[in-house]
Design an enzyme around this catalytic site. Structure first.
Site: not given
Ligand code: NDP
Ligand code: OXD
Length: 309
Positions: A224, A272
């Site tokens: 993000r 994006h």
């Molecule tokens: P998940 O919820 O599956 O994974 C999030 C990961 O981040 C987990 O490993 C979590 O730790 C870790 N995390 C969260 N908070 C913290 C913190 N404070 N400190 C350290 N680690 C942390 O999310 P996704 O993998 O499905 O997606 C991640 C992000 O990718 C989405 O939220 C979105 O913003 C972005 N995204 C962007 C896209 C794009 O096209 N640019 C498309 C899709 C998603 P833990 O495992 O311990 O919970």
């Molecule tokens: C998502 C994204 O969160 O597109 O899936 O950013």
């Protein structure tokens, strides 16, 4: 009963068709044409207008149209106690892996430089950065970060992740929590951000963090825009602390036409587009969650509002 799609400024005909391919009888209302708000029990949302969800008095669940749910978590205009879900999908994972792999390879093989040199018809080889000297650190080891880590490791890269909770079964080393962040960063000459946006992760890509990376590190932010302190990135690129950045997400989207990122020689901007939810791949789980919500069953891919993701 019906499902509402609330995604302004997007053509949602594919989504409607994909949802109907799983349930031809599903009644779908597409915002702003909500004919019968009291009928809507499930809302599928992306960048929903502030007043949209409050007009639906009988919601039983709200789904993000993407993997991220930061546009839904902690919003005062959201009906209280309505569960939130998000998309977890193979196509999303694979598409993100392709994007990150592209960024890593383009950086290592100087593709930005060669592309600029082509305009000058300049023929000059740059020594490739060596794969064995490359260490990729992925912030986030969830559905996307964990998958991307596995793909990069299978390709032969040295990869490590950073997460909030300790992992015992990950395919790469995982550093945990703020106390292990510095160790994680010291080892990352390519840093990939795949964190959710929460109070704890907002502005996390800042000058202090950049200083913990080896000099000349490369940044890929596909999470993000609000993770990144933009002025700190520009300063780190100017000083050489960072060699370059591939950015897919921005504080303001679309990126303003006069934003310095557009023309910066060390930044590549994508709109994006790293991994966009494919309706044909994801509609099945939306219909499944809709039916679960109607039946009062446990929902798939729940978002924990207290955790923020
Ligand atoms: P998940 O919820 O599956 O994974 C999030 C990961 O981040 C987990 O490993 C979590 O730790 C870790 N995390 C969260 N908070 C913290 C913190 N404070 N400190 C350290 N680690 C942390 O999310 P996704 O993998 O499905 O997606 C991640 C992000 O990718 C989405 O939220 C979105 O913003 C972005 N995204 C962007 C896209 C794009 O096209 N640019 C498309 C899709 C998603 P833990 O495992 O311990 O919970
Ligand atoms: C998502 C994204 O969160 O597109 O899936 O950013």
């Amino acid at each position: 009963m019906s499902l509402a799609i609330i995604c302004p400024h997007r053509d949602m005909r594919d989504w409607v068709a994909a949802l109907h391919s799983h349930d031809p009888d599903l009644d779908i209302q597409v915002w702003p044409h909500i004919r019968a708000p009291e009928q809507v029990v499930f809302a599928l949302c992306w960048n929903q207008p502030a007043d949209a969800l409050g007009q639906l008095p009988n919601l039983r669940a709200i789904s993000s149209l993407g993997a991220g749910a930061d546009h839904l978590v902690g919003r005062a205009d959201l009906p209280a106690d309505v569960p939130l879900v998000r998309i977890v999908d193979d196509r999303l994972r694979q598409s993100m892996a392709e994007y990150v792999m592209f960024g890593v390879l383009a950086h290592l093989r100087h593709m930005w430089h060669y592309h600029r040199e082509q305009e000058k018809r300049a023929w000059q080889i740059m020594p490739p950065r060596r794969e064995e000297e490359t260490r990729i650190g992925i912030m986030g080891c969830g559905e996307l970060g964990g998958y991307v880590a596995g793909k990069l490791a299978a390709f032969g890269f040295r990869v490590h992740c950073w997460a909030r909770s300790r992992k015992t079964t990950a395919v790469v080393p995982v550093y945990t929590g703020r106390e292990e962040l510095k160790d994680f960063l010291h080892r990352a000459n390519i840093l990939v951000c795949l964190l959710p946006l929460t109070a704890a992760t907002e502005n996390i890509l800042n000058a202090r963090l950049f200083r913990c990376l080896p000099p000349g590190a490369f940044l890929i932010n596909a999470a993000r825009g609000a993770h990144l302190v933009e002025a700190d990135l520009l300063a780190a690129l100017d000083s050489g602390q960072l060699a370059g950045a591939l950015l897919d997400v921005f504080r303001q989207e679309p990126l303003a036409s006069d934003h310095p990122f557009w023309t910066h020689s060390k930044i590549m901007v994508t709109p994006h587009a790293a991994s966009v939810t494919d309706p044909w791949s994801a509609a099945g789980q939306v219909v499944d969650n809709y039916r679960r919500a109607l039946a009062g069953k446990a929902l798939l891919n729940r978002v924990d509002p207290a955790r923020g993701y």
